[in-house]
Design a protein around this motif. Structure first.
Motif, PDB file in Angstrom:
ATOM      1  N   ILE A   1     -12.058   1.980  12.253  1.00 55.08           N
ATOM      2  CA  ILE A   1     -12.380   2.817  13.221  1.00 55.08           C
ATOM      3  C   ILE A   1     -12.408   4.365  12.745  1.00 55.08           C
ATOM      4  N   ALA A   2     -13.228   4.919  12.746  1.00 52.51           N
ATOM      5  CA  ALA A   2     -13.417   6.543  12.437  1.00 52.51           C
ATOM      6  C   ALA A   2     -12.445   7.336  13.081  1.00 52.51           C
ATOM      7  N   ILE A   3     -11.770   8.270  12.015  1.00 51.04           N
ATOM      8  CA  ILE A   3     -10.725   8.910  12.456  1.00 51.04           C
ATOM      9  C   ILE A   3     -11.437  10.044  13.590  1.00 51.04           C
TER      10      ILE A   3
ATOM     11  N   GLY B   1       2.715   8.410   4.461  1.00 49.82           N
ATOM     12  CA  GLY B   1       2.710   7.052   4.087  1.00 49.82           C
ATOM     13  C   GLY B   1       2.913   6.112   5.438  1.00 49.82           C
ATOM     14  N   LEU B   2       2.678   6.707   6.632  1.00 44.00           N
ATOM     15  CA  LEU B   2       2.909   5.947   7.882  1.00 44.00           C
ATOM     16  C   LEU B   2       1.590   5.361   8.316  1.00 44.00           C
ATOM     17  N   ILE B   3       0.619   5.738   8.014  1.00 42.73           N
ATOM     18  CA  ILE B   3      -0.496   4.960   7.986  1.00 42.73           C
ATOM     19  C   ILE B   3      -1.396   5.245   6.834  1.00 42.73           C
ATOM     20  N   HIS B   4      -2.518   4.334   6.780  1.00 52.00           N
ATOM     21  CA  HIS B   4      -3.298   4.127   5.593  1.00 52.00           C
ATOM     22  C   HIS B   4      -4.980   4.671   5.991  1.00 52.00           C
ATOM     23  N   ILE B   5      -5.516   5.778   5.306  1.00 51.12           N
ATOM     24  CA  ILE B   5      -6.875   6.258   5.589  1.00 51.12           C
ATOM     25  C   ILE B   5      -7.635   5.466   4.433  1.00 51.12           C
ATOM     26  N   GLU B   6      -8.997   5.020   4.887  1.00 48.77           N
ATOM     27  CA  GLU B   6      -9.784   4.394   3.909  1.00 48.77           C
ATOM     28  C   GLU B   6     -11.023   5.325   4.015  1.00 48.77           C
ATOM     29  N   PHE B   7     -11.621   5.506   2.844  1.00 51.59           N
ATOM     30  CA  PHE B   7     -12.655   6.522   2.595  1.00 51.59           C
ATOM     31  C   PHE B   7     -13.905   5.829   2.324  1.00 51.59           C
TER      32      PHE B   7
END
Length: 96
Positions: free
Chosen positions: A7-9, A30-36
């Motif tokens: 889901i897009a930020i 480090g509480l969530i992981h963002i993917e690029f």
């Protein structure tokens, strides 16, 4: 090509009324992981419930990022202890 489980930020921030910077700070902690993917930022749909909890902790309890980190570390520890208790109970049943 974006996978359906991401889901897009931008979309998340619009729906929850939060800043992109808050999500990025959660990623730095480090509480969530963002993917690029192709210069866009996404998070996995499995992280949405945790993100909602973090938003509520910040908005309703006025916790800063350090406080949110502590709460989630304690919740993780509680989960691990419950799993260990279940394993030990199952072992004990073998000897009864």
């Amino acid at each position: 090509m974006v996978e359906t489980h991401l889901i897009a930020i931008k979309t998340i921030c619009l729906n929850y009324g939060i800043d992109n910077s808050f999500v990025e700070e959660l990623n730095e902690f480090g509480l969530i992981h963002i993917e690029f993917i192709q210069n866009d930022k996404f998070i996995h749909q499995d992280q949405i419930s945790d993100l909602e909890k973090m938003i509520r902790l910040r908005n309703e309890l006025n916790l800063n990022l350090e406080g949110i980190d502590v709460v989630f570390n304690l919740l993780q520890k509680e989960k691990e202890l419950k799993e260990e208790l279940t394993i030990l109970k199952n072992r004990l049943k073998l000897y009864e």
